[in-house]
Design an enzyme around this catalytic site. Structure first.
Site, PDB file in Angstrom:
ATOM      1  N   GLU A  22     -33.911   9.949  -0.289  1.00  0.00           N
ATOM      2  CA  GLU A  22     -32.731   9.849  -1.150  1.00  0.00           C
ATOM      3  C   GLU A  22     -33.105   9.192  -2.475  1.00  0.00           C
ATOM      4  O   GLU A  22     -33.717   8.122  -2.481  1.00  0.00           O
ATOM      5  CB  GLU A  22     -31.649   9.021  -0.443  1.00  0.00           C
ATOM      6  CG  GLU A  22     -31.062   9.745   0.761  1.00  0.00           C
ATOM      7  CD  GLU A  22     -30.472   8.789   1.798  1.00  0.00           C
ATOM      8  OE1 GLU A  22     -30.385   7.588   1.536  1.00  0.00           O
ATOM      9  OE2 GLU A  22     -30.119   9.284   2.893  1.00  0.00           O
ATOM     10  N   GLU A  71     -30.416  11.379   6.930  1.00  0.00           N
ATOM     11  CA  GLU A  71     -31.695  10.793   7.343  1.00  0.00           C
ATOM     12  C   GLU A  71     -32.290  11.483   8.555  1.00  0.00           C
ATOM     13  O   GLU A  71     -33.511  11.646   8.658  1.00  0.00           O
ATOM     14  CB  GLU A  71     -31.531   9.295   7.625  1.00  0.00           C
ATOM     15  CG  GLU A  71     -31.375   8.434   6.375  1.00  0.00           C
ATOM     16  CD  GLU A  71     -29.948   8.341   5.865  1.00  0.00           C
ATOM     17  OE1 GLU A  71     -29.071   9.048   6.410  1.00  0.00           O
ATOM     18  OE2 GLU A  71     -29.707   7.572   4.922  1.00  0.00           O
ATOM     19  N   PHE A 110     -33.000   1.808   2.875  1.00  0.00           N
ATOM     20  CA  PHE A 110     -32.962   0.450   3.442  1.00  0.00           C
ATOM     21  C   PHE A 110     -33.323   0.577   4.922  1.00  0.00           C
ATOM     22  O   PHE A 110     -32.813   1.467   5.602  1.00  0.00           O
ATOM     23  CB  PHE A 110     -31.548  -0.146   3.375  1.00  0.00           C
ATOM     24  CG  PHE A 110     -31.073  -0.559   2.014  1.00  0.00           C
ATOM     25  CD1 PHE A 110     -31.005  -1.912   1.665  1.00  0.00           C
ATOM     26  CD2 PHE A 110     -30.655   0.385   1.093  1.00  0.00           C
ATOM     27  CE1 PHE A 110     -30.526  -2.295   0.406  1.00  0.00           C
ATOM     28  CE2 PHE A 110     -30.182   0.000  -0.160  1.00  0.00           C
ATOM     29  CZ  PHE A 110     -30.121  -1.335  -0.507  1.00  0.00           C
ATOM     30  N   ASP A 148     -32.243  -1.027   7.191  1.00  0.00           N
ATOM     31  CA  ASP A 148     -30.983  -1.179   7.941  1.00  0.00           C
ATOM     32  C   ASP A 148     -30.376   0.186   8.323  1.00  0.00           C
ATOM     33  O   ASP A 148     -29.583   0.276   9.255  1.00  0.00           O
ATOM     34  CB  ASP A 148     -29.967  -1.931   7.083  1.00  0.00           C
ATOM     35  CG  ASP A 148     -30.549  -3.179   6.454  1.00  0.00           C
ATOM     36  OD1 ASP A 148     -30.158  -4.280   6.848  1.00  0.00           O
ATOM     37  OD2 ASP A 148     -31.427  -3.052   5.565  1.00  0.00           O
ATOM     38  N   PHE A 149     -30.731   1.224   7.588  1.00  0.00           N
ATOM     39  CA  PHE A 149     -30.148   2.547   7.859  1.00  0.00           C
ATOM     40  C   PHE A 149     -30.824   3.243   9.044  1.00  0.00           C
ATOM     41  O   PHE A 149     -30.515   4.388   9.360  1.00  0.00           O
ATOM     42  CB  PHE A 149     -30.237   3.448   6.620  1.00  0.00           C
ATOM     43  CG  PHE A 149     -29.566   2.903   5.382  1.00  0.00           C
ATOM     44  CD1 PHE A 149     -28.724   1.795   5.443  1.00  0.00           C
ATOM     45  CD2 PHE A 149     -29.769   3.502   4.144  1.00  0.00           C
ATOM     46  CE1 PHE A 149     -28.108   1.292   4.292  1.00  0.00           C
ATOM     47  CE2 PHE A 149     -29.156   3.010   3.000  1.00  0.00           C
ATOM     48  CZ  PHE A 149     -28.333   1.900   3.074  1.00  0.00           C
ATOM     49  N   HIS A 165     -27.644  -4.711   4.754  1.00  0.00           N
ATOM     50  CA  HIS A 165     -28.625  -4.343   3.726  1.00  0.00           C
ATOM     51  C   HIS A 165     -29.659  -5.448   3.496  1.00  0.00           C
ATOM     52  O   HIS A 165     -30.264  -5.505   2.435  1.00  0.00           O
ATOM     53  CB  HIS A 165     -27.932  -4.053   2.393  1.00  0.00           C
ATOM     54  CG  HIS A 165     -27.083  -2.834   2.374  1.00  0.00           C
ATOM     55  ND1 HIS A 165     -25.859  -2.765   2.976  1.00  0.00           N
ATOM     56  CD2 HIS A 165     -27.296  -1.606   1.832  1.00  0.00           C
ATOM     57  CE1 HIS A 165     -25.334  -1.557   2.792  1.00  0.00           C
ATOM     58  NE2 HIS A 165     -26.186  -0.827   2.110  1.00  0.00           N
TER      59      HIS A 165
END
Lengths: 338, 329
Positions: free
Chosen positions: A33, A64, A87, A89-90, A133
Site C-alpha cells: 500500500e 493485505e 504497520f 499491527d495490521f 499502530h
C-alpha cells in the site's frame, strides 16, 4: 585530513538497498500500500517508482491477504518480491497468509518450494499512535517457525540487512522501527541518521552486534531499546558501572553465542524490549541464560518490557509503559546491589 | 460441442484414474481404523477429503493447461493433482507419510507441492486464491502467456480472500481463473444456507475485466468448453474469470463423516448421474473409441495407480529426526 561521512536516514538507507538489489536482479519487485508515488508511508520505497516504473513497484488495494498471498505465489515462481505490510499491527487481517503459508510451505514441501521474499513492516511506538499502530510484535513473529525475523536499528544495518534479506532464499520478516526512519513528521532522533556507504554491501542476518563493550553487566536490546540501552550505559558510566550493550538485530536466527559470551564475562544480564513482557523476547533471552549459563550469573536476570497492557494513547501513559534509558539505568543500579 | 478426440479420451482416462485412485485410498485409509474409527491410526492417518464425483472440474480445465501453468488447490486436491500431472508415485508416498513423498512426509494429503508441474494445495479455505494470483502476476512480470488456476469449493467464495483477490486480479488484468466447485455442501451447511447469490459466476459482475461462467449438472464437456474460453482470455491478457461448476460430492466432507445432515437418497440419485459413465457413453456412442480401447485406457490408468500405491507402501518412513530439517534452506 578529514573525510566527509555520507549520512543517510534509516528509510533512505533501506530504499537504497532495495534500489541496488532491483538493479542487480530483475526478479526483485515491490508491492504494497502506498509504495509507489508516496514512496511508502515510512519512506522505505522512496524514489523506486520513478526509477523502476509501475511494473516493478506496485501500489496495491487495501487487501493485505490478496497482496501478501500474491507475493507468496510469485516467490514460488522464482520472483523475489518485497511486500510491505504498512504497520505490523495490521497482521491480524492477513496472518493466515504469513504464518500458515509463507512460513510453512517450504517445510511442508520438504524443501522443494523456496519462497525468497521479504515482508517488510513498520513497528514501534513512542509517538502517541495508540494500541493499534504502536506495537512491535517481535515475539509474535519470532515464535512461529519458518520465518527469519530481523529488526535492525541503524541506517547502516537497515541497508546491509535489507540487501541480505532480499538475497536470502527464505522468507524474511524485516521489521523497521518507524521512529528510526528519520521521518520529518516525527521526533527527530539522532540515531535515525547514520553513516551509510554508497556502494552495495550486506550485513549478515543472524548476528548480534556488541555496540558498547563493558565488564559489569550485559544489556541486550532491540531496535529503539538498543539505543535506550546505550544511553543508559552512559548514565551508568558516570556512576562507575561498565555496561556492555548488545544489539540483537536478528530474532530468528538468534545469535545466542554473543549473548552467552557476554554473560560469561559480566555475570549480570538485563534484557530490554519494546514488546509485551510475558512470553516474549525478554523471556526467551532469560530462558537461554538460565539453560546455558545459569552458574555464570551472579544475580537474577532483569527484564524490562511493556507490562502486558495494550499501548496507551495519552503521552504520559505511553511513557509509563515504555522502557527508557533512565529506567534501564535504575534497574542496573539495583541489580548491581544484588 | 466438438472436442478433439485425444482430449476427450484424456479426460476419460484421467477421471477414471482419479476415481480409482480415491477408491484405493478409501481402502488404505480404512486400514487400522476398524472396528473403532481412530483418525490417527493406520497407514494413512489424519484427515482425508476425497473428491469422488468432482472429476469434471479438474479435467475440464486441466485439458487446456501445460506444465508451465500453475494450479493452486484446496484441501480436496487429488483430482486436480492427477489432472495437472503431479508425480503419482511421490504424491501417494506423501499421503502415506514416506520419505519419497513430495514433501518427504512433512505435508500429507492436504499439502502436496510439485513444482515440476507447478501444483500446490493447502488446508486453509480460500487461501490458494491470492497465491494463484501471485503466480499469474509472476507470469505477467516475466512476459509469458502462462495462466494460473485456483480451485476452490463454493464455501470459499464467501471468504474475504476471494473478493480481495478478484478485485486485485481484475484491476491488474491478471491471467487468473478461479474454478468454484459447487458440491452444494460446506461440510454440513448447504450452499442455500450460506450464500446470498444463486451461483458464484454472477459475482464476476462485481469486477471489471472479469467474466463468469456457469457449468450445470457436472458436465465435463461443458466444463472443457468454458474453460477453453477462460484460459484463452487469460492468455490474451484480458483478465480473470470465475467458473462455477455444479458438481457432486459422492462421499462425506472427510472420511468418517457420519453425514447425518444429508438426505438418504441424495447420493444414490447423484450416482445415477455419474459423470464418468456419461463421458464413457459419449465416447462409445460417438465412436471416439471402441469398448476395447476404452477398457485399455481404464487398465492403463488403474495400473499406474496400483504402481503408485505399491511405490508408496514399499517406500521407507523418514527418519524421525528429519522433522528438524527443511524449516530453512
Amino acid at each position: 585530513m578529514q573525510t566527509t561521512k555520507r549520512m543517510l536516514t534509516g528509510n533512505k538507507a533501506m530504499a537504497e538497498a532495495i534500489a541496488q538489489e532491483m538493479e542487480r536482479d530483475p526478479n526483485v519487485f515491490v508491492l504494497g500500500e502506498d509504495v509507489g508515488k508516496y514512496g511508502g508511508i515510512f519512506g522505505a520505497t522512496q524514489g523506486l517508482l520513478e526509477k523502476f516504473g509501475d511494473k516493478r513497484v506496485l501500489d496495491t488495494p487495501i487487501s493485505e491477504t490478496a497482496f501478501i498471498g500474491a507475493a507468496i505465489g510469485a516467490a514460488a515462481e522464482g520472483m523475489r518480491p518485497i511486500v510491505e505490510l504498512m504497520f505490523v499491527d495490521f497482521f491480524g487481517v492477513c496472518m493466515d497468509q504469513i504464518y500458515n503459508h509463507m512460513a510453512k510451505i517450504p517445510y511442508m514441501s520438504g524443501g522443494n518450494v523456496k519462497l525468497p521474499m521479504v515482508l517488510m513492516t513498520g513497528v514501534g511506538g513512542g509517538y502517541s499512535d495508540a494500541a493499534q499502530h504502536s506495537q512491535t510484535l517481535y515475539a509474535t513473529f519470532a515464535h512461529l517457525p519458518g520465518m527469519k525475523v530481523v529488526a535492525p536499528s541503524t541506517p547502516y544495518d537497515l541497508k546491509g540487512m535489507m540487501a541480505s534479506a532480499i538475497r536470502d532464499d527464505n522468507p524474511v520478516v524485516f521489521m523497521f522501527h518507524k521512529t528510526l526512519q528519520g521521518l520529518g513528521w516525527m521526533d527527530q532522533v539522532d540515531e535515525s541518521v547514520g553513516e551509510v556507504p554508497e556502494e552495495a554491501y550486506t550485513v549478515p542476518l543472524g548476528k548480534a552486534n556488541v555496540v558498547r563493550e563493558g565488564t559489569d553487566v550485559t544489556i541486550v536490546g532491540i531496535q529503539m531499546m538498543t539505543h535506550q540501552a546505550v544511553a543508559a550505559a552512559k548514565i551508568l558510566e558516570n556512576q562507575g558501572i561498565s555496561a556492555e550493550v548488545i544489539d540483537i538485530r536478528s530474532l530468528v536466527p538468534l545469535d545466542k553465542e554473543t549473548i552467552l559470551n557476554s554473560v560469561r564475562k559480566t555475570h549480570r544480564l538485563v534484557v530490554v524490549d519494546e514488546d509485551y513482557k510475558s512470553y516474549g523476547f525478554t523471556s526467551e533471552i532469560a530462558a537461554i541464560a538460565a539453560e546455558e549459563a545459569l552458574y555464570e550469573l551472579e544475580a537474577p536476570v532483569k527484564r524490562l518490557a511493556i507490562p502486558d497492557v495494550p499501548i496507551p494513547y495519552s503521552r504520559d501513559l505511553e511513557k509509563y509503559v515504555l522502557p527508557n534509558a533512565q529506567k534501564i539505568a535504575d534497574a542496573v543500579v539495583k541489580l548491581m546491589k544484588e | 460441442m466438438s472436442i478433439p478426440k485425444e482430449k476427450l479420451l484424456w479426460m476419460y482416462e484421467t477421471m477414471v484414474k482419479s476415481r480409482y485412485y480415491e477408491e484405493q485410498l478409501v481402502e488404505a485409509y480404512a486400514e487400522g481404523k476398524k472396528p473403532v474409527f481412530n483418525i490417527g491410526a493406520g497407514p494413512v492417518p489424519g484427515e482425508m477429503h476425497l473428491s469422488n464425483g468432482q472429476e469434471p472440474a479438474a479435467v475440464g480445465i486441466c485439458a487446456h493447461l501445460t506444465k508451465d501453468d500453475t494450479v493452486a488447490s484446496p484441501h480436496r486436491p487429488h483430482h486436480h493433482a492427477i489432472a495437472k500431472g503431479v508425480n503419482l508415485n511421490r504424491m501417494t508416498a506423501e499421503i502415506f507419510g514416506k520419505e519419497t513423498g513430495l514433501g518427504k512426509g512433512k505435508g500429507g494429503h492436504m499439502h502436496l507441492f510439485d513444482p515440476e508441474v507447478k501444483f500446490s494445495c493447502g488446508g486453509i479455505v480460500a487461501a490458494g486464491i491470492p497465491q494463484a494470483a501471485g503466480a499469474a502476476l509472476a507470469a505477467k512480470q516475466k512476459g509469458t502467456d502462462s495462466v494460473a488456476v485456483a480451485f476452490i469449493g463454493e464455501g470459499a467464495a464467501n471468504a474475504g480472500a476471494f473478493h480481495e483477490t478478484l478485485n486485485m486480479a481484475a484491476l491488474w488484468k491478471l491471467p487468473l481463473i478461479v474454478v468454484v466447485e459447487n458440491n452444494s455442501w460446506g461440510i454440513s451447511v448447504p450452499k442455500t444456507a450460506s450464500t446470498a447469490i444463486s451461483s458464484n459466476d454472477k459475482r464476476a459482475a462485481a469486477y471489471e475485466n472479469t467474466t463468469g461462467y456457469l457449468v450445470e449438472d457436472n458436465d465435463p464437456i461443458e466444463m472443457y468448453r468454458v474453460s477453453q474460453e477462460a484460459v484463452e482470455r487469460a492468455r490474451r491478457g484480458e483478465g480473470p474469470s470465475i467458473i462455477e461448476i455444479e458438481t457432486f460430492r459422492f462421499l462425506g466432507h472427510f472420511q468418517g463423516d457420519p453425514e447425518l445432515y444429508r438426505e438418504k437418497d441424495e447420493v444414490p440419485s447423484l450416482l445415477l448421474r455419474d459423470p464418468i459413465e456419461r463421458i464413457k457413453n459419449k465416447i462409445l456412442s460417438e465412436g471416439a473409441a471402441s469398448e476395447n480401447e476404452v477398457e485399455q485406457l481404464e487398465n492403463k490408468a488403474k495400473n499406474e495407480v496400483d504402481a503408485a500405491f505399491q511405490f508408496a507402501r514399499e517406500s521407507e518412513y523418514p527418519k524421525p529426526e528429519a522433522a528438524l530439517e527443511d524449516v530453512f534452506c
